[in-house]
Design a protein around this motif. Structure first.
Motif, PDB file in Angstrom:
ATOM      1  N   TYR A  12       0.801  -1.185   0.004  1.00 42.68           N
ATOM      2  CA  TYR A  12      -0.144   0.034  -0.108  1.00 42.68           C
ATOM      3  C   TYR A  12       0.912   1.117   0.089  1.00 42.68           C
ATOM      4  O   TYR A  12       0.121   2.344  -0.170  1.00 42.68           O
ATOM      5  CB  TYR A  12      -0.766  -0.125   1.259  1.00 42.68           C
ATOM      6  N   LEU A  13       2.229   0.990   0.242  1.00 41.62           N
ATOM      7  CA  LEU A  13       3.177   2.238   0.234  1.00 41.62           C
ATOM      8  C   LEU A  13       3.849   2.450  -1.196  1.00 41.62           C
ATOM      9  O   LEU A  13       4.578   1.774  -1.574  1.00 41.62           O
ATOM     10  CB  LEU A  13       3.930   2.090   1.314  1.00 41.62           C
ATOM     11  N   VAL A  14       3.283   3.583  -1.932  1.00 47.14           N
ATOM     12  CA  VAL A  14       3.725   3.620  -3.428  1.00 47.14           C
ATOM     13  C   VAL A  14       4.255   5.056  -3.590  1.00 47.14           C
ATOM     14  O   VAL A  14       4.110   5.816  -2.770  1.00 47.14           O
ATOM     15  CB  VAL A  14       2.603   3.260  -4.286  1.00 47.14           C
ATOM     16  N   ASN A  15       4.883   5.285  -4.511  1.00 48.83           N
ATOM     17  CA  ASN A  15       5.529   6.480  -5.031  1.00 48.83           C
ATOM     18  C   ASN A  15       4.453   7.252  -6.017  1.00 48.83           C
ATOM     19  O   ASN A  15       3.557   6.662  -6.236  1.00 48.83           O
ATOM     20  CB  ASN A  15       6.698   6.377  -5.602  1.00 48.83           C
ATOM     21  N   ALA A  16       4.882   8.249  -6.514  1.00 47.17           N
ATOM     22  CA  ALA A  16       4.133   9.014  -7.433  1.00 47.17           C
ATOM     23  C   ALA A  16       3.735   8.313  -8.836  1.00 47.17           C
ATOM     24  O   ALA A  16       2.716   8.595  -9.480  1.00 47.17           O
ATOM     25  CB  ALA A  16       4.744  10.484  -7.638  1.00 47.17           C
ATOM     26  N   LYS A  17       4.430   7.236  -8.857  1.00 47.67           N
ATOM     27  CA  LYS A  17       4.059   6.558 -10.236  1.00 47.67           C
ATOM     28  C   LYS A  17       3.332   5.111 -10.038  1.00 47.67           C
ATOM     29  O   LYS A  17       3.181   4.362 -10.779  1.00 47.67           O
ATOM     30  CB  LYS A  17       5.533   5.985 -10.824  1.00 47.67           C
ATOM     31  N   ASN A  18       2.997   5.412  -8.687  1.00 50.68           N
ATOM     32  CA  ASN A  18       2.040   4.166  -8.142  1.00 50.68           C
ATOM     33  C   ASN A  18       2.903   2.784  -7.929  1.00 50.68           C
ATOM     34  O   ASN A  18       2.343   1.648  -7.927  1.00 50.68           O
ATOM     35  CB  ASN A  18       0.673   3.854  -8.839  1.00 50.68           C
ATOM     36  N   GLU A  19       4.173   2.780  -7.835  1.00 53.97           N
ATOM     37  CA  GLU A  19       5.312   1.742  -7.785  1.00 53.97           C
ATOM     38  C   GLU A  19       5.261   1.545  -6.105  1.00 53.97           C
ATOM     39  O   GLU A  19       5.489   2.382  -5.576  1.00 53.97           O
ATOM     40  CB  GLU A  19       6.403   2.168  -8.291  1.00 53.97           C
ATOM     41  N   GLU A  20       5.233   0.276  -5.880  1.00 56.02           N
ATOM     42  CA  GLU A  20       5.337  -0.214  -4.484  1.00 56.02           C
ATOM     43  C   GLU A  20       6.793  -0.089  -4.183  1.00 56.02           C
ATOM     44  O   GLU A  20       7.935  -0.283  -4.823  1.00 56.02           O
ATOM     45  CB  GLU A  20       5.079  -1.722  -4.448  1.00 56.02           C
ATOM     46  N   ILE A  21       7.061   0.587  -3.041  1.00 53.81           N
ATOM     47  CA  ILE A  21       8.409   0.862  -2.442  1.00 53.81           C
ATOM     48  C   ILE A  21       8.322   0.514  -0.882  1.00 53.81           C
ATOM     49  O   ILE A  21       9.481   0.270  -0.321  1.00 53.81           O
ATOM     50  CB  ILE A  21       8.579   2.542  -2.758  1.00 53.81           C
ATOM     51  N   GLY A  22       7.228   0.494  -0.330  1.00 54.77           N
ATOM     52  CA  GLY A  22       7.329  -0.155   1.077  1.00 54.77           C
ATOM     53  C   GLY A  22       7.702   1.064   1.978  1.00 54.77           C
ATOM     54  O   GLY A  22       7.971   2.156   1.791  1.00 54.77           O
ATOM     55  N   ARG A  23       8.075   0.544   3.121  1.00 51.37           N
ATOM     56  CA  ARG A  23       8.641   1.433   4.178  1.00 51.37           C
ATOM     57  C   ARG A  23      10.101   1.877   3.886  1.00 51.37           C
ATOM     58  O   ARG A  23      10.924   0.996   3.292  1.00 51.37           O
ATOM     59  CB  ARG A  23       8.694   0.814   5.645  1.00 51.37           C
ATOM     60  N   PRO A  24      10.610   3.027   4.106  1.00 56.39           N
ATOM     61  CA  PRO A  24      12.103   3.320   3.721  1.00 56.39           C
ATOM     62  C   PRO A  24      12.743   2.656   4.734  1.00 56.39           C
ATOM     63  O   PRO A  24      13.338   3.306   5.934  1.00 56.39           O
ATOM     64  CB  PRO A  24      11.788   4.921   3.985  1.00 56.39           C
ATOM     65  N   ARG A  25      13.183   1.422   4.634  1.00 53.44           N
ATOM     66  CA  ARG A  25      14.203   0.804   5.712  1.00 53.44           C
ATOM     67  C   ARG A  25      15.631   1.196   5.502  1.00 53.44           C
ATOM     68  O   ARG A  25      16.347   0.901   6.286  1.00 53.44           O
ATOM     69  CB  ARG A  25      13.828  -0.753   5.328  1.00 53.44           C
ATOM     70  N   GLN A  26      16.233   1.855   4.295  1.00 53.17           N
ATOM     71  CA  GLN A  26      17.476   2.107   4.389  1.00 53.17           C
ATOM     72  C   GLN A  26      18.450   1.005   4.450  1.00 53.17           C
ATOM     73  O   GLN A  26      19.384   1.102   5.330  1.00 53.17           O
ATOM     74  CB  GLN A  26      17.625   3.480   5.083  1.00 53.17           C
ATOM     75  N   GLY A  27      18.029  -0.181   4.067  1.00 53.71           N
ATOM     76  CA  GLY A  27      19.106  -1.177   4.235  1.00 53.71           C
ATOM     77  C   GLY A  27      18.871  -1.911   5.431  1.00 53.71           C
ATOM     78  O   GLY A  27      19.657  -3.014   5.637  1.00 53.71           O
ATOM     79  N   ASN A  28      18.209  -1.805   6.433  1.00 53.92           N
ATOM     80  CA  ASN A  28      17.773  -2.194   7.711  1.00 53.92           C
ATOM     81  C   ASN A  28      16.557  -3.407   7.248  1.00 53.92           C
ATOM     82  O   ASN A  28      15.832  -3.340   6.693  1.00 53.92           O
ATOM     83  CB  ASN A  28      17.394  -1.202   8.547  1.00 53.92           C
ATOM     84  N   GLN A  29      16.810  -4.480   8.339  1.00 50.47           N
ATOM     85  CA  GLN A  29      16.072  -5.368   8.117  1.00 50.47           C
ATOM     86  C   GLN A  29      14.384  -4.842   8.548  1.00 50.47           C
ATOM     87  O   GLN A  29      13.225  -5.419   8.217  1.00 50.47           O
ATOM     88  CB  GLN A  29      16.224  -6.738   9.208  1.00 50.47           C
ATOM     89  N   ASN A  30      14.463  -4.024   9.637  1.00 49.44           N
ATOM     90  CA  ASN A  30      13.528  -3.594  10.502  1.00 49.44           C
ATOM     91  C   ASN A  30      13.221  -2.248  10.181  1.00 49.44           C
ATOM     92  O   ASN A  30      14.375  -1.239  10.563  1.00 49.44           O
ATOM     93  CB  ASN A  30      13.341  -3.805  11.795  1.00 49.44           C
ATOM     94  N   PHE A  31      12.165  -1.558   9.791  1.00 47.17           N
ATOM     95  CA  PHE A  31      12.052  -0.172   9.734  1.00 47.17           C
ATOM     96  C   PHE A  31      12.065   0.402  11.175  1.00 47.17           C
ATOM     97  O   PHE A  31      12.575   1.544  11.227  1.00 47.17           O
ATOM     98  CB  PHE A  31      10.483   0.002   9.229  1.00 47.17           C
ATOM     99  N   PHE A  32      11.475  -0.262  12.097  1.00 42.77           N
ATOM    100  CA  PHE A  32      11.614   0.343  13.364  1.00 42.77           C
ATOM    101  C   PHE A  32      12.858   0.084  14.038  1.00 42.77           C
ATOM    102  O   PHE A  32      13.332  -1.283  14.168  1.00 42.77           O
ATOM    103  CB  PHE A  32      10.374  -0.028  14.283  1.00 42.77           C
ATOM    104  N   PRO A  33      13.479   0.817  14.624  1.00 34.93           N
ATOM    105  CA  PRO A  33      14.574   0.435  15.537  1.00 34.93           C
ATOM    106  C   PRO A  33      14.316  -0.111  16.937  1.00 34.93           C
ATOM    107  O   PRO A  33      12.984  -0.207  17.163  1.00 34.93           O
ATOM    108  CB  PRO A  33      15.250   1.976  15.965  1.00 34.93           C
ATOM    109  N   GLU A  34      15.298  -0.622  17.513  1.00 33.90           N
ATOM    110  CA  GLU A  34      15.141  -1.451  18.946  1.00 33.90           C
ATOM    111  C   GLU A  34      14.804  -0.154  19.958  1.00 33.90           C
ATOM    112  O   GLU A  34      13.983  -0.351  20.893  1.00 33.90           O
ATOM    113  CB  GLU A  34      16.213  -2.034  19.310  1.00 33.90           C
ATOM    114  N   TYR A  35      15.522   0.810  19.975  1.00 36.96           N
ATOM    115  CA  TYR A  35      15.536   2.025  20.835  1.00 36.96           C
ATOM    116  C   TYR A  35      15.718   3.173  20.340  1.00 36.96           C
ATOM    117  O   TYR A  35      16.415   3.307  19.038  1.00 36.96           O
ATOM    118  CB  TYR A  35      16.414   1.774  22.060  1.00 36.96           C
ATOM    119  N   TYR A  36      15.297   4.188  20.805  1.00 32.76           N
ATOM    120  CA  TYR A  36      15.750   5.574  20.498  1.00 32.76           C
ATOM    121  C   TYR A  36      16.088   6.047  21.692  1.00 32.76           C
ATOM    122  O   TYR A  36      15.688   5.755  23.028  1.00 32.76           O
ATOM    123  CB  TYR A  36      14.667   6.654  20.217  1.00 32.76           C
ATOM    124  N   VAL A  37      17.452   6.525  21.826  1.00 34.56           N
ATOM    125  CA  VAL A  37      18.306   7.312  23.162  1.00 34.56           C
ATOM    126  C   VAL A  37      18.252   8.623  23.128  1.00 34.56           C
ATOM    127  O   VAL A  37      18.521   9.441  22.274  1.00 34.56           O
ATOM    128  CB  VAL A  37      19.629   6.727  23.109  1.00 34.56           C
TER     129      VAL A  37
END
Length: 425
Positions: A12-37
């Motif tokens: 459901y997360l698409v760009n302007a061309k309606n292409e699926e891009i997903g969450r911006p994980r930037q090379g990480n396995q999980n979009f969400f970190p374990e902690y914020y400090v």
């Protein structure tokens, strides 16, 4: 509760061309970190006050916060005991992530419906750290349900105290002192242990305010530091700018004739031509001053509100900008930049020319702003103008930029420059 990154949403997360891009994980396995400090040790935290405010915000909105009981080292960086920890294994991780992650660049869209920047760490100007190593704080924290703001820790008694210009509380304290008729000197040159833009006050004048504000202070000795002795200024401003300036402790008026300094006001030529200082910011402000500055030009959309967080190179040799780091993230909601200034202008900040200068937001064509001027002062032809391409006050959110506005008022407003020898910390 398990901090799972459910990739089923990627469809459901698409760009302007309606292409699926997903969450911006930037090379990480999980979009969400374990902690914020969110540390409060000044060695790794540039704005302790805003860190406490962020924690208060989280607690008010149901985000669970812990505080470390031991120092923890991750990837060579040590986070001291007493750091605030946002453990992302919690029901309200989405809110925590929304306001603490870097956001996304949606400039490929032709249009968006409204402003989208959260980025509290950039907009409020504090350091937050992303930790992706699981369990590194396990057994090393305790839960908190409330937070108390620290007061100012006064240094060993001396005749004068230096207030570092590191938070909006510094501006509020200075304005309260000026309103009470106390002497405040704004340093005009940097030295060992202090910056241009810091403030010097008498110890006896500041001490009664120590519990009211959180200030970074140090003893200055018995010689009065050199700089500009400030006078309480009345600022001409309207609307949002007036609201912000009142909250910073400035005396604000809508009557330009009675103001010492004008901020983004209209129909101000007769005052500016007589030398009254004027501070402009954003596309509207630059439009107001364009006819007063020969050789000045800028670009930006006439109607669209191009919003973004971007990296800037900040000059360290002027009282307006020296209190900031050499590189800072600033904010625009009009996508404007300065293309030319007269030779007599003093450039204060330049938009960075790195490929990654644009962090998040919606600003089509933002690459054209790379390396362009963000701010300058101009004192010539009986004019006293300070100009910012970025938008300093929008929605009362970019509070990290408020000191740019306040410092400009102090710099341009009434006062007397004294050249007594300054003392080192």
């Amino acid at each position: 509760m398990d901090n799972i990154d459910d990739r089923a949403v990627d469809h459901y997360l698409v760009n302007a061309k309606n292409e699926e891009i997903g969450r911006p994980r930037q090379g990480n396995q999980n979009f969400f970190p374990e902690y914020y400090v969110l540390p409060v040790d000044k060695n790794i935290q540039k704005n302790v006050l805003e860190t406490y405010k962020m924690v208060e915000y989280f607690l008010r909105n149901g985000v669970k916060i812990e505080r470390s009981t031991k120092a923890v080292t991750v990837d060579g960086k040590t986070y001291p005991a007493g750091s605030f920890i946002v453990n992302m294994h919690q029901a309200n991780r989405g809110l925590a992530n929304l306001v603490l992650y870097d956001g996304i660049n949606v400039s490929d869209y032709e249009m968006i419906a409204g402003e989208m920047i959260q980025n509290f760490h950039d907009m409020r100007g504090f350091d937050r750290y992303v930790i992706r190593d699981a369990g590194v704080f396990k057994g090393k924290t305790s839960a908190i349900t409330s937070v108390s703001f620290p007061g100012t820790k006064m240094p060993k008694r001396s005749a004068y105290v230096l207030i570092q210009n590191t938070s909006n509380d510094a501006i509020k304290a200075v304005n309260e002192l000026l309103a009470a008729g106390k002497t405040v000197t704004m340093l005009t040159k940097s030295g060992s242990g202090y910056q241009a833009g810091d403030f010097a006050v008498a110890y006896k004048d500041l001490a009664p305010l120590a519990s009211k504000y959180y200030l970074d202070v140090s003893a200055s000795g018995h010689k009065k530091p050199s700089g500009k002795v400030l006078k309480a200024s009345t600022v001409g401003a309207l609307g949002e700018a007036a609201y912000v300036l009142k909250n910073l402790g400035f005396n604000v008026t809508s009557e330009q004739a009675g103001a010492d300094v004008l901020v983004n006001t209209f129909d101000s030529s007769k005052y500016v031509n007589k030398g009254k200082p004027y501070i402009a910011f954003g596309n509207m402000g630059m439009t107001n001053v364009q006819k007063w500055i020969p050789g000045f030009s800028f670009k930006g959309p006439e109607w669209e509100r191009y919003e973004g967080v971007f990296l800037a190179n900040v000059m360290q040799d002027h009282a307006i900008t020296a209190p900031y780091n050499k590189q800072e993230y600033f904010y625009t909601v009009t996508g404007s930049y300065i293309t030319a200034v007269p030779k007599t202008a003093k450039v204060l900040a330049v938009i960075a020319d790195e490929d990654h200068f644009f962090k998040a937001g919606w600003w089509p064509g933002h690459d054209a702003a790379k390396g362009k001027i963000m701010a300058f002062t101009y004192k010539d032809n009986n004019k006293n103008l300070t100009v910012f391409a970025n938008d300093l006050t929008n929605d009362d959110h970019p509070q990290h930029q408020y000191r740019l506005l306040a410092n400009s008022i102090f710099n341009a407003g009434p006062g007397k420059t004294e050249n007594a020898p300054s003392s080192k910390r």
